[in-house]
Design a protein around this motif. Sequence first.
Motif, mmCIF file in Angstrom:
data_model
loop_
_atom_site.group_PDB
_atom_site.id
_atom_site.type_symbol
_atom_site.label_atom_id
_atom_site.label_comp_id
_atom_site.label_asym_id
_atom_site.label_seq_id
_atom_site.Cartn_x
_atom_site.Cartn_y
_atom_site.Cartn_z
ATOM 1 N N GLY A 1 4.654 7.528 4.407
ATOM 2 C CA GLY A 1 5.246 7.399 3.088
ATOM 3 C C GLY A 1 4.198 7.426 2.004
ATOM 4 O O GLY A 1 2.986 7.357 2.268
ATOM 5 N N PRO A 2 4.620 7.554 0.747
ATOM 6 C CA PRO A 2 3.678 7.661 -0.377
ATOM 7 C C PRO A 2 2.705 6.490 -0.429
ATOM 8 O O PRO A 2 3.109 5.332 -0.452
ATOM 9 C CB PRO A 2 4.594 7.685 -1.599
ATOM 10 N N ARG A 3 1.413 6.828 -0.435
ATOM 11 C CA ARG A 3 0.364 5.809 -0.476
ATOM 12 C C ARG A 3 -0.082 5.570 -1.918
ATOM 13 O O ARG A 3 -0.124 6.485 -2.738
ATOM 14 C CB ARG A 3 -0.827 6.262 0.360
ATOM 15 N N ARG A 4 -0.422 4.335 -2.205
ATOM 16 C CA ARG A 4 -0.873 3.959 -3.541
ATOM 17 C C ARG A 4 -2.187 4.670 -3.885
ATOM 18 O O ARG A 4 -3.135 4.645 -3.094
ATOM 19 C CB ARG A 4 -1.046 2.440 -3.590
ATOM 20 N N TRP A 5 -2.251 5.289 -5.048
ATOM 21 C CA TRP A 5 -3.469 5.946 -5.520
ATOM 22 C C TRP A 5 -4.433 4.965 -6.176
ATOM 23 O O TRP A 5 -5.645 5.184 -6.156
ATOM 24 C CB TRP A 5 -3.117 7.039 -6.530
ATOM 25 N N VAL A 6 -3.902 3.931 -6.770
ATOM 26 C CA VAL A 6 -4.709 2.948 -7.489
ATOM 27 C C VAL A 6 -4.248 1.559 -7.066
ATOM 28 O O VAL A 6 -3.039 1.296 -6.990
ATOM 29 C CB VAL A 6 -4.558 3.106 -9.021
ATOM 30 N N PHE B 1 12.329 2.044 -2.581
ATOM 31 C CA PHE B 1 11.137 1.421 -1.992
ATOM 32 C C PHE B 1 9.946 1.362 -2.941
ATOM 33 O O PHE B 1 9.083 0.496 -2.775
ATOM 34 C CB PHE B 1 10.749 2.160 -0.704
ATOM 35 N N ASP B 2 9.873 2.250 -3.911
ATOM 36 C CA ASP B 2 8.763 2.194 -4.854
ATOM 37 C C ASP B 2 8.990 1.155 -5.949
ATOM 38 O O ASP B 2 8.110 0.926 -6.783
ATOM 39 C CB ASP B 2 8.491 3.567 -5.480
ATOM 40 N N GLU C 1 0.817 -1.213 0.000
ATOM 41 C CA GLU C 1 0.000 0.000 0.000
ATOM 42 C C GLU C 1 0.848 1.259 0.000
ATOM 43 O O GLU C 1 0.426 2.293 -0.539
ATOM 44 C CB GLU C 1 -0.920 -0.011 1.219
ATOM 45 N N ARG C 2 2.034 1.204 0.585
ATOM 46 C CA ARG C 2 2.912 2.374 0.646
ATOM 47 C C ARG C 2 4.296 2.039 0.093
ATOM 48 O O ARG C 2 4.810 0.939 0.311
ATOM 49 C CB ARG C 2 3.058 2.885 2.084
ATOM 50 N N ALA C 3 4.895 3.032 -0.575
ATOM 51 C CA ALA C 3 6.288 2.915 -1.016
ATOM 52 C C ALA C 3 7.156 3.492 0.087
ATOM 53 O O ALA C 3 7.538 4.666 0.056
ATOM 54 C CB ALA C 3 6.482 3.671 -2.322
ATOM 55 N N SER C 4 7.472 2.677 1.076
ATOM 56 C CA SER C 4 8.058 3.198 2.303
ATOM 57 C C SER C 4 8.641 2.047 3.124
ATOM 58 O O SER C 4 8.191 0.901 2.999
ATOM 59 C CB SER C 4 6.970 3.903 3.130
ATOM 60 N N PRO C 5 9.620 2.335 3.986
ATOM 61 C CA PRO C 5 10.114 1.290 4.884
ATOM 62 C C PRO C 5 9.172 0.979 6.035
ATOM 63 O O PRO C 5 9.378 0.001 6.759
ATOM 64 C CB PRO C 5 11.433 1.879 5.404
#
Length: 295
Positions: free
Chosen positions: A72-77, A99-100, A63-67
């Motif tokens: 951290g950036p959350r998935r939009w889709v 991470f993404d 769901e997130r591009a983050s450790p």
Amino acid sequence: MLVHRTTRPRPKDPDPSVFARVPPSFATPRASAAQLTVTWVGHASVLIQIGGVNVLADPMWSERASPVRFAGPRRWVAPGIAFDDLPPLDVILQSHNHFDHLDDVTVRRLARHHPQAAWLLPLGLGDFIRERGVAGDVFELDWWDERGVQSLRIAATPAMHFSSRGIGDRGDTLWCGFALSEPGGRRVYFAGDTGFHPEFGAVGERWGPFDVALLPIGAYEPRWFMRYLHMNPEEAVEAFRAVNARVMVPIHWGTFKLTDEAMDEPPRRARAAWLAAGLPIDSYRQLAHGETLTL
């Protein structure tokens, strides 16, 4: 004079509903050896069916591009292919360790559910993959190296980027793109994550012409900083022209909010740059999340 990001209002993002998600139509369990399909999962995650082999590039299902899971950036889709709907994977490509693109949880899930898959990585990433349960073939490649896997020939291509997952590890592992070819002549270029660099032409000369080039078009503002890491849409079109491909599929947009440009700006600018370059409109194939292109 440079305009600093703190002195200029950032463009407004659209509602996430503008990004369509459609049911995929890839072949299961595998496409025929004569068929080539590309399914955009989202961001840089792509399922490629080539030469009867199932290839997954830069898998990221979290769901997130983050450790961490709470920031951290959350998935939009949502991912265009549900994880449990993936076909049996033969090859997994990993372009670098951000991470993404390289997700701890996703790697562990793939290790459990697709133990037969071979992993192809840039130099230095083998230990990360093995420590998360991958027990099969793991191949680390330097730029320009090639490796045969089943019926495919896969090469690691140069990219202008960097690697890091924490403090003090910048540049400890390599980053790359990949060129894929099969005996029937089908060829795919997956650029990974990259700024515009002078080696696109050499990639096309060495491994092209490509049936399709998967090129990143997002995460490019502010330009003074991001130009060394990510192409903007106009540069992506220039890269397409240099790399000698028939069709361009834009990736690395519309999934995670990473930089300053509006989330819906990259595809608008890419299409405009494509038309300005006088390229055939039916060769620019902008996919929705989950959409399958069959060639």
